[in-house]
Design a protein around this motif. Structure first.
Motif, PDB file in Angstrom:
ATOM      1  N   GLU A   1      -6.312   3.461   1.828  1.00  0.00           N
ATOM      2  CA  GLU A   1      -6.152   4.340   0.658  1.00  0.00           C
ATOM      3  C   GLU A   1      -6.181   5.805   1.059  1.00  0.00           C
ATOM      4  O   GLU A   1      -5.367   6.620   0.571  1.00  0.00           O
ATOM      5  N   GLU A   2      -7.104   6.162   1.930  1.00  0.00           N
ATOM      6  CA  GLU A   2      -7.182   7.550   2.393  1.00  0.00           C
ATOM      7  C   GLU A   2      -5.883   7.973   3.074  1.00  0.00           C
ATOM      8  O   GLU A   2      -5.439   9.121   2.937  1.00  0.00           O
ATOM      9  N   ARG A   3      -5.267   7.069   3.780  1.00  0.00           N
ATOM     10  CA  ARG A   3      -4.084   7.397   4.556  1.00  0.00           C
ATOM     11  C   ARG A   3      -2.802   7.418   3.713  1.00  0.00           C
ATOM     12  O   ARG A   3      -1.868   8.144   4.054  1.00  0.00           O
ATOM     13  N   VAL A   4      -2.760   6.622   2.653  1.00  0.00           N
ATOM     14  CA  VAL A   4      -1.540   6.612   1.834  1.00  0.00           C
ATOM     15  C   VAL A   4      -1.674   7.519   0.611  1.00  0.00           C
ATOM     16  O   VAL A   4      -0.681   7.777  -0.077  1.00  0.00           O
ATOM     17  N   GLY A   5      -2.899   7.983   0.340  1.00  0.00           N
ATOM     18  CA  GLY A   5      -3.098   8.927  -0.753  1.00  0.00           C
ATOM     19  C   GLY A   5      -3.038   8.337  -2.133  1.00  0.00           C
ATOM     20  O   GLY A   5      -2.747   9.040  -3.106  1.00  0.00           O
ATOM     21  N   ARG A   6      -3.333   7.037  -2.242  1.00  0.00           N
ATOM     22  CA  ARG A   6      -3.365   6.407  -3.571  1.00  0.00           C
ATOM     23  C   ARG A   6      -4.314   5.215  -3.537  1.00  0.00           C
ATOM     24  O   ARG A   6      -4.516   4.618  -2.478  1.00  0.00           O
TER      25      ARG A   6
ATOM     26  N   ALA B   1       0.834  -1.201   0.000  1.00  0.00           N
ATOM     27  CA  ALA B   1       0.000   0.000   0.000  1.00  0.00           C
ATOM     28  C   ALA B   1       0.865   1.247   0.000  1.00  0.00           C
ATOM     29  O   ALA B   1       0.525   2.257  -0.632  1.00  0.00           O
ATOM     30  N   LEU B   2       2.002   1.181   0.681  1.00  0.00           N
ATOM     31  CA  LEU B   2       2.899   2.334   0.761  1.00  0.00           C
ATOM     32  C   LEU B   2       3.765   2.486  -0.486  1.00  0.00           C
ATOM     33  O   LEU B   2       4.158   3.605  -0.842  1.00  0.00           O
ATOM     34  N   THR B   3       4.068   1.379  -1.159  1.00  0.00           N
ATOM     35  CA  THR B   3       4.973   1.437  -2.311  1.00  0.00           C
ATOM     36  C   THR B   3       4.253   1.421  -3.654  1.00  0.00           C
ATOM     37  O   THR B   3       4.878   1.632  -4.692  1.00  0.00           O
ATOM     38  N   GLY B   4       2.923   1.145  -3.640  1.00  0.00           N
ATOM     39  CA  GLY B   4       2.179   1.092  -4.893  1.00  0.00           C
ATOM     40  C   GLY B   4       2.175  -0.264  -5.549  1.00  0.00           C
ATOM     41  O   GLY B   4       1.705  -0.415  -6.691  1.00  0.00           O
TER      42      GLY B   4
END
Length: 318
Positions: A240-245, A180-183
């Motif tokens: 998603e809301e927290r990682v912005g993607r 989630a953090l790296t996409g």
């Protein structure tokens, strides 16, 4: 500090639950020993670390020596559980029976088996049919029988799937937060639109520590503080809301290898995959009513977990 406050609490197992519990017990003012097959490398300041094989009578007795309360948080490789966990139980029960220590057991939801979406309470029937579910139910029956017979003082704390800092091998662990953090691709299991309970690892620790400090709960099963169930899709949206993607999801509708979950693990996990094809809803309100401890809001747990994984990834890159 009083003598009672410095009583020795012995934690068996140095996985996420055991290490988090050891830190919680130190925070509460107890002397703490953390035991694993090899000397634990990561433990809170002030924790005594010791190596012992608690699947053997002599190893278990050496591990719990001098302890007033013993916490059984031992786990083993998934494909070895049916073979090894009964040996651990036998050795640990004998050890606390010899020393007189109280025993707090970290337990799973496996004894309930398929619930067909019914909310799980401490009064839910134990109707497991899987190998690991039947094994866990037999262990729990033996723990409670030992308590009733006066051979040991025992209490069981059951948790749902773990989530939180340090939790890697969970359905909300290393296959979700780092990608989630790296996409990269995030794993979802089964039907992600079903409600599914997750227990924050810090609530596991707070719950077990509370049971260890308060013998009034002995002789029964408790559900450790667990936040209200959400669908996994809802949780993904919160991430998603927290990682912005948006998350790139891979949904496994049946067990197959993915990331750290290799073929050996997934082959063993197949019989438990029902947990992702029917709702898994845990009610921990009895714990809140009795001990006054409520679960950490899921929003807060996701925040702290993402922060921990960010630091982990930064350390890996460095």
């Amino acid at each position: 500090m009083s003598a009672a406050a410095r009583s020795l609490h012995v934690v068996l197992g140095a996985g996420p639950a055991g290490t988090t519990l050891a830190a919680e017990l130190v925070r509460r003012g107890h002397a703490v020993r953390l035991v694993s097959r090899s000397v634990p490398e990561r433990a809170a300041e002030g924790v005594e670390c010791r190596a012992a094989d608690v699947s053997t009578p002599e190893g278990a007795l050496a591990a719990v020596e001098g302890g007033e309360v013993v916490y059984h948080c031992v786990n083993v490789a998934y494909h070895l559980q049916v073979e090894v966990m009964p040996r651990v139980q036998e050795a640990v029960l004998a050890a606390v029976g010899t020393t007189g220590a109280r025993l707090v057991v970290l337990d799973t939801l496996y004894p309930y088996g398929r619930t067909h979406g019914e909310v799980m309470t401490e009064g839910s029937p134990w109707q497991a049919t899987s190998r690991k579910g039947v094994m866990r139910a037999r262990l729990d029956e033996a723990y409670l029988a030992a308590h009733r017979a006066g051979r040991a003082r025992v209490v069981l704390g059951r948790a749902a799937d773990f989530v939180g800092p340090g939790v890697l091998n969970s359905t909300l662990g290393g296959t979700v937060f780092p990608p989630a953090l790296t996409g990269d691709e995030v794993l979802g299991l089964g039907d992600i639109d079903l409600p599914h309970s997750y227990t924050a690892i810090q609530d596991v620790a707070r719950g077990l520590a509370t049971l260890g400090e308060d013998p009034s709960g002995d002789g029964r099963v408790w559900h450790l503080p667990t936040a209200p169930a959400r669908t996994t899709r809802e949780i993904h949206s919160m991430i998603e809301e927290r990682v912005g993607r948006p998350l790139e999801r891979v949904i496994l509708t049946e067990p197959r290898p993915f990331g750290p979950f290799d073929e050996t693990f997934m082959h063993e996990y197949a019989e438990m995959f029902y947990q992702h094809t029917e709702p898994q809803i845990v009610d921990s309100s009895a714990f809140a009513r009795t001990f006054g401890i409520r679960p950490t809001p899921l929003e807060s747990t996701l925040d702290t977990t993402l922060d921990w994984y960010r630091a982990l990834l930064a350390g890996t890159r460095n």
